[in-house]
Design a protein around this motif. Sequence first.
Motif, PDB file in Angstrom:
ATOM      1  N   PRO A 183       0.828  -1.209   0.000  1.00 37.10           N
ATOM      2  CA  PRO A 183       0.000   0.000   0.000  1.00 37.10           C
ATOM      3  C   PRO A 183       0.863   1.261   0.000  1.00 37.10           C
ATOM      4  O   PRO A 183       1.794   1.395   0.804  1.00 37.10           O
ATOM      5  CB  PRO A 183      -0.796  -0.128   1.309  1.00 37.10           C
ATOM      6  CG  PRO A 183       0.054  -0.973   2.188  1.00 37.10           C
ATOM      7  CD  PRO A 183       0.772  -1.934   1.287  1.00 37.10           C
ATOM      8  N   CYS A 184       0.551   2.164  -0.902  1.00 38.93           N
ATOM      9  CA  CYS A 184       1.302   3.411  -1.041  1.00 38.93           C
ATOM     10  C   CYS A 184       0.344   4.583  -1.130  1.00 38.93           C
ATOM     11  O   CYS A 184      -0.755   4.472  -1.697  1.00 38.93           O
ATOM     12  CB  CYS A 184       2.198   3.379  -2.278  1.00 38.93           C
ATOM     13  SG  CYS A 184       3.488   2.125  -2.243  1.00 38.93           S
ATOM     14  N   SER A 185       0.756   5.708  -0.619  1.00 37.37           N
ATOM     15  CA  SER A 185      -0.085   6.906  -0.657  1.00 37.37           C
ATOM     16  C   SER A 185       0.047   7.601  -2.007  1.00 37.37           C
ATOM     17  O   SER A 185       1.137   7.631  -2.597  1.00 37.37           O
ATOM     18  CB  SER A 185       0.312   7.866   0.460  1.00 37.37           C
ATOM     19  OG  SER A 185       1.680   8.223   0.329  1.00 37.37           O
ATOM     20  N   PRO A 186      -1.025   8.187  -2.517  1.00 39.24           N
ATOM     21  CA  PRO A 186      -1.004   8.905  -3.801  1.00 39.24           C
ATOM     22  C   PRO A 186      -0.546  10.351  -3.610  1.00 39.24           C
ATOM     23  O   PRO A 186      -0.335  10.808  -2.474  1.00 39.24           O
ATOM     24  CB  PRO A 186      -2.460   8.827  -4.252  1.00 39.24           C
ATOM     25  CG  PRO A 186      -3.239   8.709  -2.988  1.00 39.24           C
ATOM     26  CD  PRO A 186      -2.389   7.994  -1.998  1.00 39.24           C
ATOM     27  N   PRO A 187      -0.392  11.102  -4.701  1.00 39.75           N
ATOM     28  CA  PRO A 187       0.094  12.489  -4.604  1.00 39.75           C
ATOM     29  C   PRO A 187      -0.784  13.389  -3.743  1.00 39.75           C
ATOM     30  O   PRO A 187      -0.257  14.271  -3.054  1.00 39.75           O
ATOM     31  CB  PRO A 187       0.113  12.956  -6.057  1.00 39.75           C
ATOM     32  CG  PRO A 187       0.277  11.712  -6.848  1.00 39.75           C
ATOM     33  CD  PRO A 187      -0.474  10.655  -6.098  1.00 39.75           C
ATOM     34  N   TRP A 188      -2.112  13.208  -3.781  1.00 34.00           N
ATOM     35  CA  TRP A 188      -2.978  14.080  -3.001  1.00 34.00           C
ATOM     36  C   TRP A 188      -2.714  13.949  -1.503  1.00 34.00           C
ATOM     37  O   TRP A 188      -2.924  14.914  -0.746  1.00 34.00           O
ATOM     38  CB  TRP A 188      -4.455  13.824  -3.290  1.00 34.00           C
ATOM     39  CG  TRP A 188      -4.951  12.426  -3.018  1.00 34.00           C
ATOM     40  CD1 TRP A 188      -5.154  11.445  -3.938  1.00 34.00           C
ATOM     41  CD2 TRP A 188      -5.296  11.864  -1.745  1.00 34.00           C
ATOM     42  NE1 TRP A 188      -5.602  10.292  -3.324  1.00 34.00           N
ATOM     43  CE2 TRP A 188      -5.711  10.528  -1.975  1.00 34.00           C
ATOM     44  CE3 TRP A 188      -5.311  12.345  -0.446  1.00 34.00           C
ATOM     45  CZ2 TRP A 188      -6.112   9.679  -0.949  1.00 34.00           C
ATOM     46  CZ3 TRP A 188      -5.713  11.493   0.586  1.00 34.00           C
ATOM     47  CH2 TRP A 188      -6.111  10.179   0.330  1.00 34.00           C
ATOM     48  N   TYR A 189      -2.246  12.784  -1.056  1.00 35.15           N
ATOM     49  CA  TYR A 189      -1.943  12.614   0.360  1.00 35.15           C
ATOM     50  C   TYR A 189      -0.750  13.488   0.752  1.00 35.15           C
ATOM     51  O   TYR A 189      -0.743  14.112   1.827  1.00 35.15           O
ATOM     52  CB  TYR A 189      -1.643  11.149   0.666  1.00 35.15           C
ATOM     53  CG  TYR A 189      -1.341  10.907   2.135  1.00 35.15           C
ATOM     54  CD1 TYR A 189      -2.364  10.622   3.032  1.00 35.15           C
ATOM     55  CD2 TYR A 189      -0.040  10.967   2.616  1.00 35.15           C
ATOM     56  CE1 TYR A 189      -2.095  10.417   4.373  1.00 35.15           C
ATOM     57  CE2 TYR A 189       0.239  10.775   3.957  1.00 35.15           C
ATOM     58  CZ  TYR A 189      -0.797  10.493   4.836  1.00 35.15           C
ATOM     59  OH  TYR A 189      -0.524  10.316   6.175  1.00 35.15           O
ATOM     60  N   GLU A 190       0.251  13.532  -0.102  1.00 37.55           N
ATOM     61  CA  GLU A 190       1.420  14.369   0.185  1.00 37.55           C
ATOM     62  C   GLU A 190       1.035  15.837   0.254  1.00 37.55           C
ATOM     63  O   GLU A 190       1.578  16.603   1.072  1.00 37.55           O
ATOM     64  CB  GLU A 190       2.482  14.151  -0.892  1.00 37.55           C
ATOM     65  CG  GLU A 190       3.784  14.900  -0.635  1.00 37.55           C
ATOM     66  CD  GLU A 190       4.814  14.662  -1.720  1.00 37.55           C
ATOM     67  OE1 GLU A 190       5.918  15.238  -1.630  1.00 37.55           O
ATOM     68  OE2 GLU A 190       4.520  13.907  -2.668  1.00 37.55           O
TER      69      GLU A 190
END
Length: 444
Positions: free
Chosen positions: A234-241
């Motif tokens: 599981p990895c976070s997408p750009p909007w999370y950053e």
Amino acid sequence: MKSPASKLFPGMLDTHPSFKKQSLLGWPSIPGFHRVRRKFASRVRSGQSPTSSLAKLQTSYDPADTIRALRAHRWSYWDGQYLFLVILGIFCLSVIETPGAIIKTLISTLLITSLILPITRQFFLPFLPIAGWLVLFYACRFIPAEWRPPIWVRVLPALENIIYGANLSNILSKNTNAFLDVLAWLPYGVIHFGAPFVCSIVMFVFAAPGTLPVFARSFGYMNIIGVVIQLMFPCSPPWYEIDHGLDPANYSMPGSPAGLARIDKLFGWNTYTSTFTAAPLVFGAMPSLHAGHSTIEALFMGHVFPRGKWFFYTYILWIWWATLYLQHHYAVDLIAGSFLATCTFYVAKTKFLARLQPDKEFRWDYDFLEIGNGYSPDYAFGMSDFNGDYHSEDDGWTTGSSSSVSSGCRSPVEDTLSVWESGSETLAGHSDTEGIDVVIDDRR
């Protein structure tokens, strides 16, 4: 006396029969449309041609036909896919909390019934991998957090900076306006969901018999593999950053529509905000299945229409740009998704996909199939040749026909065809394809 113009252009006169027919039926006045329509109608009406048994659909409701097909079936390791799908289905149904047991039992019963009746089996058997993917994706919301690995927040931004030297998503989304928003929304939020259905219809009509089941299975298994990777990594997408920086994430966090929120605001609805906020798999950035969908659709359509392959490849680039612009994926996610789709297509084309025959326009024109990937400059995706074992009994589960192995000629042999290959979309019994040659080309 008729004027010269009336002799040369009779269709321009109101009194000409073709004018009246077009006006009454409402067929569009597109150059060549009537010729294609007449040829298509003649193929559909032709029930006595030698190719009809290869392309026709099953109409039997008798479960005995399915039982006979299973008895005649010669099992191979490719049939392990059904065991895998059964295990996947049992896991998902045991995890899913809503709907309740009664509804889940009813849905399972309907699915099993559709596989027993030949008239529905021809459609639902190749659809099983897609159904497995949809159920697995829905079940992700119910998988306990303690069963899942930690969420990777820093990996994808670091890879992005190492490979490209910058965050491409942030660069492309720095300047936004309504026109670019709509231009990105169309492929990502509209075409993406309708393209598989359009491609399926087109392949059913214009591709060789058996192409559509191979596409359906390829599409389904590609998505299953993608979701499994997203669950295990599981990895976070750009909007999370953008919203949370590089702070640790947890599975209780809601999703985000990111750039699609501007579409909701522009049109005055709440569709994407409500959908993405309640997404079953919030941290499924790697790989991008939007990129995977567009790539596998473009490759299959390029296989059917080699001259239009660059048009279909342009759609991949459009999806890539839209995904980055809307801040839903990093560029490395897109590469991973397209790579997964390309690998899936490679396996499908070299082992299971019927080869293009340039002199055939519709599925009803085919009187034999060539399975595999012999060299042809007209192919949209050139790959090496292969050697493989196949079985050809048309039992509805592996679906082949009278098999032949060829290096320039066709002769009956006792070989085996994979369960992925289908002599026709019918997944019919052996009586439907008797006398039809399937050529397995192993030329080097």
